[in-house]
Enzyme design. Structure first.
Site, PDB file in Angstrom:
ATOM      1  N   ALA A   1       0.849  -1.181   0.000  1.00  0.00           N
ATOM      2  CA  ALA A   1       0.000   0.000   0.000  1.00  0.00           C
ATOM      3  C   ALA A   1       0.884   1.231   0.000  1.00  0.00           C
ATOM      4  O   ALA A   1       2.101   1.126   0.172  1.00  0.00           O
ATOM      5  CB  ALA A   1      -0.896   0.015   1.240  1.00  0.00           C
ATOM      6  N   MET A   2       0.255   2.400  -0.184  1.00  0.00           N
ATOM      7  CA  MET A   2       1.030   3.638  -0.274  1.00  0.00           C
ATOM      8  C   MET A   2       0.300   4.771   0.427  1.00  0.00           C
ATOM      9  O   MET A   2      -0.886   4.986   0.217  1.00  0.00           O
ATOM     10  CB  MET A   2       1.271   3.954  -1.749  1.00  0.00           C
ATOM     11  CG  MET A   2       2.023   5.238  -1.998  1.00  0.00           C
ATOM     12  SD  MET A   2       3.715   5.182  -1.328  1.00  0.00           S
ATOM     13  CE  MET A   2       3.937   6.891  -0.867  1.00  0.00           C
ATOM     14  N   GLU A   3       1.073   5.509   1.235  1.00  0.00           N
ATOM     15  CA  GLU A   3       0.509   6.488   2.165  1.00  0.00           C
ATOM     16  C   GLU A   3       0.270   7.874   1.584  1.00  0.00           C
ATOM     17  O   GLU A   3       0.267   8.859   2.336  1.00  0.00           O
ATOM     18  CB  GLU A   3       1.461   6.611   3.363  1.00  0.00           C
ATOM     19  CG  GLU A   3       2.821   7.292   3.064  1.00  0.00           C
ATOM     20  CD  GLU A   3       3.972   6.343   2.787  1.00  0.00           C
ATOM     21  OE1 GLU A   3       3.707   5.214   2.335  1.00  0.00           O
ATOM     22  OE2 GLU A   3       5.144   6.738   2.993  1.00  0.00           O
TER      23      GLU A   3
ATOM     24  N   GLU B   1      -0.233   2.607   7.044  1.00  0.00           N
ATOM     25  CA  GLU B   1      -0.352   3.746   6.117  1.00  0.00           C
ATOM     26  C   GLU B   1      -0.956   4.947   6.834  1.00  0.00           C
ATOM     27  O   GLU B   1      -0.553   6.088   6.611  1.00  0.00           O
ATOM     28  CB  GLU B   1      -1.180   3.381   4.881  1.00  0.00           C
ATOM     29  CG  GLU B   1      -0.702   2.144   4.117  1.00  0.00           C
ATOM     30  CD  GLU B   1       0.781   2.112   3.804  1.00  0.00           C
ATOM     31  OE1 GLU B   1       1.399   3.178   3.653  1.00  0.00           O
ATOM     32  OE2 GLU B   1       1.362   0.998   3.733  1.00  0.00           O
TER      33      GLU B   1
ATOM     34  N   HIS C   1       1.615   6.749   8.897  1.00  0.00           N
ATOM     35  CA  HIS C   1       2.539   7.545   8.092  1.00  0.00           C
ATOM     36  C   HIS C   1       2.103   9.006   7.998  1.00  0.00           C
ATOM     37  O   HIS C   1       2.922   9.869   7.687  1.00  0.00           O
ATOM     38  CB  HIS C   1       2.616   6.994   6.667  1.00  0.00           C
ATOM     39  CG  HIS C   1       3.739   6.024   6.431  1.00  0.00           C
ATOM     40  ND1 HIS C   1       5.024   6.250   6.863  1.00  0.00           N
ATOM     41  CD2 HIS C   1       3.781   4.833   5.770  1.00  0.00           C
ATOM     42  CE1 HIS C   1       5.805   5.237   6.486  1.00  0.00           C
ATOM     43  NE2 HIS C   1       5.072   4.360   5.826  1.00  0.00           N
TER      44      HIS C   1
HETATM   45  N1  B3K Z   1       5.972   3.841   1.490  1.00  0.00           N
HETATM   46  C1  B3K Z   1       5.434   2.746   0.729  1.00  0.00           C
HETATM   47  C2  B3K Z   1       6.457   1.924   0.054  1.00  0.00           C
HETATM   48  C3  B3K Z   1       6.891   2.434  -1.256  1.00  0.00           C
HETATM   49  C4  B3K Z   1       7.747   1.425  -1.975  1.00  0.00           C
HETATM   50  C5  B3K Z   1       8.343   1.968  -3.207  1.00  0.00           C
HETATM   51  N2  B3K Z   1       9.033   0.961  -3.964  1.00  0.00           N
HETATM   52  C6  B3K Z   1       4.558   1.883   1.557  1.00  0.00           C
HETATM   53  C7  B3K Z   1       4.853   1.856   2.998  1.00  0.00           C
HETATM   54  O1  B3K Z   1       5.919   1.526   3.449  1.00  0.00           O
HETATM   55  O2  B3K Z   1       3.996   2.230   3.743  1.00  0.00           O
HETATM   56 ZN    ZN Z   2       5.681   2.464   5.309  1.00  0.00          ZN
END
Ligand code: B3K
Ligand code: ZN
Length: 875
Positions: free
Chosen positions: A263-265, A299, A302
């Site tokens: 997932a991505m924040e 997430e 974050h």
């Molecule tokens: N920050 C993203 C990870 C991104 C990965 C890029 N290859 C998800 C996380 O750690 O919450």
């Molecule tokens: Zn993360």
């Protein structure tokens, strides 16, 4: 290697940007193959200099560049940049580009997941959307106008608040978003598509109303409820434990099927792999439910540790990731079982993280040199990074830790910070000198703690001598002593805890190991004690202490710290594995070669005591009774024939199954859960019941697995039954597999369980099976979840088949890597891990692997992602 020109970036070379960007107004006209992006930014020179503005950009067609509204043509373009010179002190820059989302199989930048458009910008994907200063220390206020076809994309989403919208005559419509918080480009997101939306709201502690929206594929609304509950639980937890509130009026989560990671924040608009959103009793296992909760939490957390305070440069990644993993671990532990969460995290560390830290990709949690940033979203940065935060928490205590967190967030709010910033704030808030502790950020490798002891009956003194050393790693031949918190307890031979005293005062159970060698003396110890060392895994190290089986048995039965009980069982298992492997590997006489594995009495006794102990939580019993996997056991050896290790593992399991059959049967019967409920108690019962079932299946009972499969009203029990039958190679397995496929072939996420199970199953025909799975209509090399379920599961979860002596397992991986090198290098690079971690294997297998790595190295157009790992492995 023929083509790429891999550029190494060094942490030490950090320079502040030559220009700042204060605002960025994006206008995105979405089309499958020709999306147009107009980016208007306010740029300001940083200080006095004549340096050009070098913007990052990849795979873009440049259509127009204007400075202060006037088109310019004097610019330079390279593969990866746009260079503008002779610029005013401050100016408005307009850049128009075109890109092809439908052709983007790398799933970085703007791409299509099914019929929806979505983005992934961390770490460096924004440069595939427009030319920009794509670095985390450039923070701008974003506004985003999205225009797309109304029929196919009724929802147009981006970060911040929706401020305007409208429809156009040509069947298209637009929405305007404004994000009030300055952010780096990696937190930007756009999603456009048609979804079902689950809506709810949350009132923050200070009384603000936040709209919560979860977007899922049509027809999946009922599978989003657990995600929504988890989101609200995360928001509450962060308020209660850390006094942190959410800051926007809306929080959106979108679930997509094509996603490279979990997932991505992105600010206000998280994009999730659907695996970590969708869950209901029919389709999700208990573990899936807990994973959804954990990732939703991660997430969300974050938003403060990552978004409000971000990283100055990508070398600082652990500043946000280690800290946020620590936060999600605490969240899961506060909501569920602290011990079980700890055990599961420790399994990950001792298995794959230790292997990474001993392999060619070894790096400190704050790396020093990087070719492809995506290669550094590692277990070391995340999991070991979280251990470093946990050690800090252990050293300073909860109160000072929270004080330090508050100070850090307040001081660096809206800024891009470094690991040093975090440490110095923690030091200031706690009054602790963290100078030596800071070495955890710069040193790679797993430290070894060698502990010996001495009891002097006449003075009633007990002395622990602790020596530390860290073996050299490929990136760092020299190592320094670290500040290691070592948590200890002492027990009498009857299992009674002893007070720790020194100079008449009681002392903390946390010993500060700072030097290469240290002595700790305890007074008033009436008899030779049994030490419990490294309680709760107080540091990510390998412990060496010569425990006898009797001491381990005592700790497994009597330790007050439940983690120590589990760990004592692990050490008994490790001893049994080591002894059997060395016996089987010794040159043997004719008669001895008939020998099979010996099950130590102590292990049998502890297993039956654990099964008998009604005071233990079922989830903990399940953890205590499950053997570590073969890959984790590899870490016990310098070099070993993995097939011998596999034989020992299998025979130990079988011996435990046969010797304790009545106890397994009783545990099974006692932990039936009449009605499916998702609560921690029932999750624990099902875990124990399914462990028992797997032993019973090994002992030959296929009927029970079949009955459970037929009667199951939830996915955990369905899979538990099928797994037991498949792993034990029972005749009943094939009918279950066929039935499951028939039922779930339309649902990729559910079928992934079926893929995984077969990819990790024993048997001689594995390679043919993998080929069949890859030919299955639901499989696609373009979908990372499917690739992980078949190929990832095979290479990581079926070590005996992967490491076949004919090299066939390696060839399967190589052919997949060759395909993915072009279409999705990030996924290729993730999959190659077991092929580069070969140091513990025998020479024959190492030779086979190096041949394959050389073959890959010679590929035309080898990606930087794979190049970085292969080059290190062959170094
Ligand atoms: N920050 C993203 C990870 C991104 C990965 C890029 N290859 C998800 C996380 O750690 O919450
Ligand atoms: Zn993360």
């Amino acid at each position: 290697m023929t083509q790429i020109n891999p550029k190494v970036q060094y942490r030490d070379d950090y320079q502040a940007p030559h220009y700042w960007i204060d605002t960025l107004d994006l206008d995105i006209q979405l089309h499958d193959n020709a999306t147009q992006v107009v980016a208007i930014s306010r740029v300001r020179r940083n200080g006095e200099h004549d340096e050009p503005l070098v913007l990052d950009g990849e795979q873009l067609t440049l259509l127009q560049v204007a400075v202060n509204g006037i088109d310019i043509s004097q610019y330079q373009q390279t593969d990866s940049s746009l260079i503008l010179s002779q610029l005013p002190q401050e100016f408005v820059l307009t850049i128009k580009t075109e890109l092809d989302p439908a052709a983007n199989t790398a799933l970085e930048g703007l791409y299509k997941s099914g019929s929806a458009f979505c983005t992934q910008c961390e770490a460096q994907g924004f440069r595939r959307i427009t030319y920009y200063l794509d670095r985390p220390d450039v923070l701008a206020r974003f506004s985003t106008r999205i225009t797309a076809d109304l029929a196919t994309c009724p929802y147009l989403l981006s970060n911040g608040n929706k401020v305007d919208e409208g429809t156009l005559d040509d069947g298209r419509h637009w929405v305007q978003w404004q994000d009030p918080f300055p952010k780096p480009a990696y937190l930007f997101a756009v999603v456009a598509g048609d979804f079902d939306v689950l809506r709810d709201s949350f009132t923050t502690l200070s009384g603000r109303e936040v709209a919560l929206e979860i977007f899922v594929d049509k027809g999946n609304l009922h599978r989003a409820e657990h995600a929504m509950d988890s989101l609200k639980a995360s928001m509450t937890w962060d308020e209660q434990r850390c006094h942190l509130e959410y800051d926007l009026d809306i929080y959106m989560i979108v679930a997509v099927d094509f996603f490279n990671m979990g997932a991505m924040e992105n600010k206000g608009l998280n994009v999730f792999n659907s695996k970590f959103v969708l869950a209901d009793a029919n389709t999700a296992t208990d573990a899936d439910y807990l994973d959804v909760e954990r990732v939703i939490g991660h997430e969300y957390f974050h938003n403060w540790t990552g978004n409000r305070v971000t990283c100055r440069d990508w070398f600082q990644l652990s500043l946000k990731e280690g800290l946020t993993v620590f936060r999600d671990q605490e969240f899961s532990s506060d909501l569920g079982s602290r011990t079980v969460n700890r055990i599961q995290n420790v399994r990950t560390l001792r298995g794959p993280q230790f292997a990474e830290d001993a392999g060619p990709m070894a790096h400190p949690i704050r790396p020093d040199a990087v070719i492809e940033m995506n290669n550094f979203y590692t277990l070391t940065v995340y999991e070991k990074g979280a251990e470093v935060i946990r050690m800090l928490h252990t050293l300073v205590g909860e109160t000072a830790f929270q004080r330090g967190m508050a100070l850090y967030l307040q001081r660096f709010d809206g800024q891009a910070a470094t690991c040093e910033d975090f440490l110095s704030t923690m030091s200031e808030a706690s009054g602790r000198d963290l100078t030596r502790f800071a070495r955890w950020y710069s040193q790679s490798g797993t430290p070894v703690l060698q502990v010996s002891d001495n009891y002097d009956a006449s003075s009633q003194r007990y002395t622990l001598t602790v020596r530390q050393h860290t073996p050299p790693t490929l990136d760092q031949p020299q190592k320094l002593p670290l500040h290691i918190p070592l948590s200890v307890a002492l027990y009498t031979q009857q299992g009674e805890p002893l007070m720790l005293t020194l100079h008449g005062e009681s002392v903390s159970p946390i010993l500060d190991v700072m030097e290469a060698e240290h002595e700790f003396v305890f007074e008033n110890i009436p008899t030779r004690p049994v030490p419990a060392l490294l309680q709760s895994f107080s540091a990510p190290v390998k412990l060496e202490y010569d425990y006898t089986d009797a001491q381990l048995t005592l700790l497994a039965k009597h330790s007050i710290d439940e983690f120590v009980r589990w760990d004592a069982v692990q050490m008994l298992i490790n001893n049994a594995v080591r002894d059997n492997v060395s016996r089987l590997q010794r040159p043997q006489t004719e008669q001895q070669s008939q020998q099979t594995v010996q099950l130590p009495q102590a292990l049998l006794e502890v297993f039956s005591a654990t099964l008998d102990d009604q005071s233990l939580d079922a989830a903990l019993q399940a953890e205590m009774l499950a053997l570590p996997d073969i890959n984790s056991l590899l870490e016990l050896f310098e070099q070993v024939d993995i097939s011998v290790l596999g034989q020992v593992h299998a025979e130990l399991q079988l011996a435990l199954a046969q010797a304790l059959t009545p106890l397994w049967r009783r545990a099974y019967q006692q932990h039936l859960t009449p009605q499916y409920r998702i609560d921690h108690q029932d999750i624990g019962k099902r875990a124990l019941k399914n462990v028992a079932l797997s032993y019973l299946a090994l002992a030959g009972d296929g009927g029970l697995a079949q009955t459970q499969y037929q009667q199951a009203d939830n996915m955990t029990d369905t899979l538990g039954a099928m797994k037991a039958a498949v792993r034990a190679e029972l005749g009943e397995a094939s009918a279950m597999l066929a039935d499951f496929e028939h039922k779930w072939q339309h649902d990729g996420l559910v079928l992934d369980n079926w893929f995984r199970l077969q990819a990790t199953a024993p048997g001689e025909d594995v390679l043919a099976r993998i080929a069949q799975l890859m030919a299955h209509p639901t499989f696609s090399l373009n979908n990372p979840n499917r690739v992980r379920a078949v190929i990832g599961a095979f290479v990581n979860g079926n070590p005996l088949a992967f490491h076949r002596l004919d090299g066939g397992g390696y060839d399967v991986l190589v052919s997949v890597l060759i395909a993915l090198n072009k279409s999705n290098p990030q996924i290729a690079s993730r999959l190659i891990t077991p092929l580069i971690q070969f140091a513990r294997l025998d020479d024959v297998r190492q030779g086979l692997i190096k041949d394959r790595l050389n073959q890959l190295m010679a590929l035309p157009e080898l990606s930087g992602d794979l190049y970085e790992k292969i080059a290190k492995a062959l170094a």
